[in-house]
Design a protein around this motif. Structure first.
Motif, PDB file in Angstrom:
ATOM      1  N   VAL A  29       2.474  -2.036   8.936  1.00  0.00           N
ATOM      2  CA  VAL A  29       2.718  -3.361   9.505  1.00  0.00           C
ATOM      3  C   VAL A  29       1.735  -4.578   9.912  1.00  0.00           C
ATOM      4  CG1 VAL A  29       4.691  -4.438  10.791  1.00  0.00           C
ATOM      5  CG2 VAL A  29       5.015  -2.178  10.379  1.00  0.00           C
ATOM      6  N   GLU A  30       1.039  -4.084  10.752  1.00  0.00           N
ATOM      7  CA  GLU A  30       0.329  -5.132  11.528  1.00  0.00           C
ATOM      8  C   GLU A  30      -0.980  -5.253  10.431  1.00  0.00           C
ATOM      9  OE1 GLU A  30      -0.658  -6.219  15.640  1.00  0.00           O
ATOM     10  OE2 GLU A  30      -1.915  -4.223  15.234  1.00  0.00           O
ATOM     11  N   ALA A  31      -1.466  -4.209   9.842  1.00  0.00           N
ATOM     12  CA  ALA A  31      -2.799  -4.562   8.989  1.00  0.00           C
ATOM     13  C   ALA A  31      -2.249  -4.752   7.704  1.00  0.00           C
ATOM     14  CB  ALA A  31      -3.543  -3.120   9.133  1.00  0.00           C
ATOM     15  N   ALA A  32      -1.060  -4.815   7.305  1.00  0.00           N
ATOM     16  CA  ALA A  32      -0.676  -5.204   5.948  1.00  0.00           C
ATOM     17  C   ALA A  32       0.256  -6.624   5.936  1.00  0.00           C
ATOM     18  CB  ALA A  32       0.284  -3.875   5.251  1.00  0.00           C
ATOM     19  N   ARG A  33      -0.087  -7.289   6.802  1.00  0.00           N
ATOM     20  CA  ARG A  33       0.557  -8.685   6.868  1.00  0.00           C
ATOM     21  C   ARG A  33      -0.005  -9.543   5.963  1.00  0.00           C
ATOM     22  NH1 ARG A  33       1.405  -8.789  12.953  1.00  0.00           N
ATOM     23  NH2 ARG A  33       3.526  -7.957  13.077  1.00  0.00           N
ATOM     24  N   ALA A  34      -1.343  -9.662   5.755  1.00  0.00           N
ATOM     25  CA  ALA A  34      -2.245 -10.523   5.088  1.00  0.00           C
ATOM     26  C   ALA A  34      -1.771 -10.470   3.330  1.00  0.00           C
ATOM     27  CB  ALA A  34      -3.574 -10.437   5.069  1.00  0.00           C
ATOM     28  N   SER A  35      -1.670 -11.172   2.498  1.00  0.00           N
ATOM     29  CA  SER A  35      -1.291 -11.021   1.176  1.00  0.00           C
ATOM     30  C   SER A  35      -2.389  -9.934   0.513  1.00  0.00           C
ATOM     31  CB  SER A  35      -1.212 -12.299   0.629  1.00  0.00           C
ATOM     32  OG  SER A  35      -2.386 -12.884   0.300  1.00  0.00           O
ATOM     33  N   ALA A  36      -3.635 -10.224   1.022  1.00  0.00           N
ATOM     34  CA  ALA A  36      -4.798  -9.241   0.689  1.00  0.00           C
ATOM     35  C   ALA A  36      -5.576  -9.129   1.553  1.00  0.00           C
ATOM     36  CB  ALA A  36      -5.307  -9.858  -0.796  1.00  0.00           C
ATOM     37  N   LEU A  37      -6.274  -7.982   1.439  1.00  0.00           N
ATOM     38  CA  LEU A  37      -7.519  -7.591   2.447  1.00  0.00           C
ATOM     39  C   LEU A  37      -8.944  -7.772   1.576  1.00  0.00           C
ATOM     40  CD1 LEU A  37      -6.384  -4.349   4.532  1.00  0.00           C
ATOM     41  CD2 LEU A  37      -6.295  -6.951   4.915  1.00  0.00           C
ATOM     42  N   SER A  38      -9.644  -8.475   2.303  1.00  0.00           N
ATOM     43  CA  SER A  38     -11.194  -8.615   1.609  1.00  0.00           C
ATOM     44  C   SER A  38     -12.080  -8.797   2.725  1.00  0.00           C
ATOM     45  CB  SER A  38     -11.300  -9.721   0.604  1.00  0.00           C
ATOM     46  OG  SER A  38     -11.022 -11.228   1.311  1.00  0.00           O
ATOM     47  N   GLY A  39     -13.337  -8.765   2.558  1.00  0.00           N
ATOM     48  CA  GLY A  39     -14.326  -8.868   3.300  1.00  0.00           C
ATOM     49  C   GLY A  39     -14.481  -8.335   4.541  1.00  0.00           C
ATOM     50  N   ALA A  40     -14.625  -8.931   5.693  1.00  0.00           N
ATOM     51  CA  ALA A  40     -14.711  -8.065   7.178  1.00  0.00           C
ATOM     52  C   ALA A  40     -13.562  -7.397   7.352  1.00  0.00           C
ATOM     53  CB  ALA A  40     -15.130  -9.171   8.007  1.00  0.00           C
ATOM     54  N   GLN A  41     -12.150  -8.209   6.831  1.00  0.00           N
ATOM     55  CA  GLN A  41     -11.169  -7.518   7.144  1.00  0.00           C
ATOM     56  C   GLN A  41     -10.837  -6.176   6.434  1.00  0.00           C
ATOM     57  OE1 GLN A  41      -7.577 -10.009   6.088  1.00  0.00           O
ATOM     58  NE2 GLN A  41      -6.714  -9.820   8.161  1.00  0.00           N
ATOM     59  N   LEU A  42     -11.030  -6.241   5.144  1.00  0.00           N
ATOM     60  CA  LEU A  42     -10.994  -5.010   4.523  1.00  0.00           C
ATOM     61  C   LEU A  42     -12.101  -3.920   5.086  1.00  0.00           C
ATOM     62  CD1 LEU A  42     -10.317  -3.315   2.097  1.00  0.00           C
ATOM     63  CD2 LEU A  42     -11.884  -4.161   0.678  1.00  0.00           C
ATOM     64  N   GLY A  71      -9.594   8.574   1.654  1.00  0.00           N
ATOM     65  CA  GLY A  71     -10.382   9.217   0.419  1.00  0.00           C
ATOM     66  C   GLY A  71     -10.048   7.886  -0.686  1.00  0.00           C
ATOM     67  N   TRP A  72      -8.565   7.376  -0.463  1.00  0.00           N
ATOM     68  CA  TRP A  72      -8.291   6.308  -1.531  1.00  0.00           C
ATOM     69  C   TRP A  72      -9.063   5.219  -1.108  1.00  0.00           C
ATOM     70  CZ3 TRP A  72      -6.002   1.609  -1.333  1.00  0.00           C
ATOM     71  CH2 TRP A  72      -5.450   1.336  -2.523  1.00  0.00           C
ATOM     72  N   LEU A  73      -9.175   4.762   0.043  1.00  0.00           N
ATOM     73  CA  LEU A  73     -10.035   3.394   0.320  1.00  0.00           C
ATOM     74  C   LEU A  73     -11.311   3.528   0.031  1.00  0.00           C
ATOM     75  CD1 LEU A  73      -8.184   2.942   3.971  1.00  0.00           C
ATOM     76  CD2 LEU A  73      -8.185   1.323   1.942  1.00  0.00           C
ATOM     77  N   ASP A  84       0.391  -5.290  -1.806  1.00  0.00           N
ATOM     78  CA  ASP A  84       1.356  -4.355  -2.557  1.00  0.00           C
ATOM     79  C   ASP A  84       0.776  -3.107  -3.008  1.00  0.00           C
ATOM     80  OD1 ASP A  84       3.105  -6.560  -2.258  1.00  0.00           O
ATOM     81  OD2 ASP A  84       3.119  -7.182  -4.381  1.00  0.00           O
ATOM     82  N   VAL A  85      -0.372  -3.142  -3.384  1.00  0.00           N
ATOM     83  CA  VAL A  85      -1.378  -2.071  -3.766  1.00  0.00           C
ATOM     84  C   VAL A  85      -1.653  -1.234  -2.362  1.00  0.00           C
ATOM     85  CG1 VAL A  85      -3.298  -1.227  -5.025  1.00  0.00           C
ATOM     86  CG2 VAL A  85      -2.246  -3.320  -5.766  1.00  0.00           C
ATOM     87  N   LEU A  86      -1.847  -1.594  -1.498  1.00  0.00           N
ATOM     88  CA  LEU A  86      -2.239  -1.036  -0.258  1.00  0.00           C
ATOM     89  C   LEU A  86      -0.897  -0.351   0.196  1.00  0.00           C
ATOM     90  CD1 LEU A  86      -3.949  -0.104   1.971  1.00  0.00           C
ATOM     91  CD2 LEU A  86      -3.621  -2.173   3.217  1.00  0.00           C
ATOM     92  N   LYS A  87       0.112  -1.159   0.135  1.00  0.00           N
ATOM     93  CA  LYS A  87       1.418  -0.390   0.701  1.00  0.00           C
ATOM     94  C   LYS A  87       2.064   0.650  -0.249  1.00  0.00           C
ATOM     95  CE  LYS A  87       3.748  -3.269   3.658  1.00  0.00           C
ATOM     96  NZ  LYS A  87       5.037  -4.346   4.059  1.00  0.00           N
ATOM     97  N   GLU A  88       1.669   0.517  -1.285  1.00  0.00           N
ATOM     98  CA  GLU A  88       2.139   1.778  -2.252  1.00  0.00           C
ATOM     99  C   GLU A  88       1.099   2.881  -1.923  1.00  0.00           C
ATOM    100  OE1 GLU A  88       4.302   1.516  -4.388  1.00  0.00           O
ATOM    101  OE2 GLU A  88       3.972   3.560  -5.066  1.00  0.00           O
ATOM    102  N   ALA A  89      -0.179   2.773  -1.756  1.00  0.00           N
ATOM    103  CA  ALA A  89      -1.105   3.810  -1.241  1.00  0.00           C
ATOM    104  C   ALA A  89      -0.877   4.282   0.072  1.00  0.00           C
ATOM    105  CB  ALA A  89      -2.658   3.191  -1.112  1.00  0.00           C
ATOM    106  N   MET A  90       0.087   3.772   0.822  1.00  0.00           N
ATOM    107  CA  MET A  90       0.168   4.046   2.280  1.00  0.00           C
ATOM    108  C   MET A  90       1.565   4.812   2.436  1.00  0.00           C
ATOM    109  SD  MET A  90      -1.371   1.468   4.927  1.00  0.00           S
ATOM    110  CE  MET A  90      -0.584  -0.072   4.419  1.00  0.00           C
ATOM    111  N   LYS A  91       2.291   5.196   1.256  1.00  0.00           N
ATOM    112  CA  LYS A  91       3.444   5.668   1.273  1.00  0.00           C
ATOM    113  C   LYS A  91       3.282   7.171   1.458  1.00  0.00           C
ATOM    114  CE  LYS A  91       6.527   2.679  -1.617  1.00  0.00           C
ATOM    115  NZ  LYS A  91       7.116   2.327  -2.551  1.00  0.00           N
ATOM    116  N   ASN A  92       4.473   7.976   2.007  1.00  0.00           N
ATOM    117  CA  ASN A  92       4.198   9.408   2.287  1.00  0.00           C
ATOM    118  C   ASN A  92       4.430   9.892   1.089  1.00  0.00           C
ATOM    119  OD1 ASN A  92       4.012   9.187   5.057  1.00  0.00           O
ATOM    120  ND2 ASN A  92       6.500   9.057   5.348  1.00  0.00           N
ATOM    121  N   ASN A  93       3.913  11.359   0.913  1.00  0.00           N
ATOM    122  CA  ASN A  93       3.993  12.167  -0.085  1.00  0.00           C
ATOM    123  C   ASN A  93       4.269  13.648   0.300  1.00  0.00           C
ATOM    124  OD1 ASN A  93       3.868  13.542  -2.248  1.00  0.00           O
ATOM    125  ND2 ASN A  93       1.629  13.083  -3.043  1.00  0.00           N
ATOM    126  N   LYS A  94       5.656  13.705   0.397  1.00  0.00           N
ATOM    127  CA  LYS A  94       6.198  15.053   1.017  1.00  0.00           C
ATOM    128  C   LYS A  94       6.159  16.053   0.010  1.00  0.00           C
ATOM    129  CE  LYS A  94       9.443  12.665   4.091  1.00  0.00           C
ATOM    130  NZ  LYS A  94      10.611  11.862   4.172  1.00  0.00           N
TER     131      LYS A  94
END
Ligand code: FAD
Length: 260
Positions: A29-42, A71-73, A84-94
């Motif tokens: 939630v908190e870290a995925a607020r910006a539409s994209a992460l880059s630079g120092a934020q990433l 590993g993905w990061l 959207d790409v980050l959110k997809e990567a943060m989904k659970n894999n049961k």
């Protein structure tokens, strides 16, 4: 229903439900607020996940979740990471042979407030970072990378923490003295003493939950040996505080009540 469950938490314990709720909220939630992460934020986000992999004493499925995300990061080398790409990567894999799962529900136990707007996430975030400084002190050479966890927290708070005023206060404290920390044990004490500074500043204010008054922590009934008097003035017995923090923020003190 929306009613908060009736919970009787023991304030001498840590609860996995608080830790996982805070992790879920911070990452998804908190870290995925910006539409994209880059630079120092990433960079701050990568650094946070890397520290969690090293020092967060999670359940196996949560450890796997964090390792997979880390590993993905590491493989993400483009300058921009769209939300959207980050959110997809943060989904659970049961379904994986070793499931990678960070529960998506938010349940506060030790961090539950007497009303919904009190406590919760900020309490959980403090708890995570105390736990990380203590695990880093236990599991690494004392004089090596003393600021590893504290600078991760400083970057996280600066780039992501939703309370802007809090972030500014924390950055001011960090700028004043964090660089003088020269061992992992000093890092544990730095975070403890500055959290107490925040407690003192906020005591009696309108963000204080009346059922959970801001104290200089740990209070005497939790740790009598942490307190002493020098010429009639209260003082901390720091070696006892270190011993107390190492026991309090340890995997053995994390309880599974209310964890999913
Ligand atoms: P918290 O202060 O959140 O503490 C959580 C738990 O940690 C406590 O229940 C206790 O078990 C333990 N604890 C308490 N003190 C210590 C200590 N010294 N060392 C180790 N463990 C301890 N709110 C504002 O209104 N203004 C601000 O400027 C502000 N700045 C903040 C900065 C940061 C980095 C963070 C994470 C939060 C900040 N907050 C601020 C929120 C505030 O500090 C509390 O988190 C919030 O009010 C909830 O308080 P709480 O009673 O749950 O206890």
């Amino acid at each position: 229903t929306d009613a908060a469950p009736l919970i009787r938490a023991d304030r001498s314990k840590l609860y996995m439900a608080d830790l996982e709720s805070a992790l879920h909220y911070s990452l998804r939630v908190e870290a995925a607020r910006a539409s994209a992460l880059s630079g120092a934020q990433l960079a701050a986000f990568k650094c946070y996940v890397a520290a969690l992999v090293k020092y967060f004493p999670g359940r196996p499925c949560v450890q796997t979740y964090l390792q997979t995300l880390d590993g993905w990061l590491r493989n993400w080398t483009e300058p921009e990471l769209p939300r959207d790409v980050l959110k997809e990567a943060m989904k659970n894999n049961k379904d994986a042979s070793s499931p990678a799962v960070l529960p998506t529900n938010v349940t506060w136990v030790g961090c539950q407030g007497s009303e919904r707007h009190f406590r919760g996430y900020p309490c959980g975030l403090w708890t995570i970072f105390h736990l990380l400084t203590v695990q880093a002190a236990k599991n690494g050479p004392d004089k090596e990378l003393p600021l590893e966890v504290l600078s991760t927290m400083r970057c996280y708070v600066r780039h992501f923490f939703g309370c802007q005023e809090c972030a500014e206060h924390f950055e001011a404290m960090a700028a004043q003295s964090m660089d003088r920390v020269s061992s992992r044990e000093e890092a544990v004490l730095w975070l403890w003493s500055h959290h107490n500074e925040v407690n003192a500043r906020l005591a009696g204010g309108d963000t204080e939950d009346p059922k959970f008054p801001k104290l200089q922590w740990p209070p005497p009934d939790m740790c009598p040996q942490c307190h002493k008097e020098e010429r009639g003035v209260h003082a901390w017995e720091e070696p006892a505080v270190v011993t107390f923090l190492k026991a309090h923020f340890s995997p053995a003190n994390i309880y599974m009540d209310y964890a999913e």
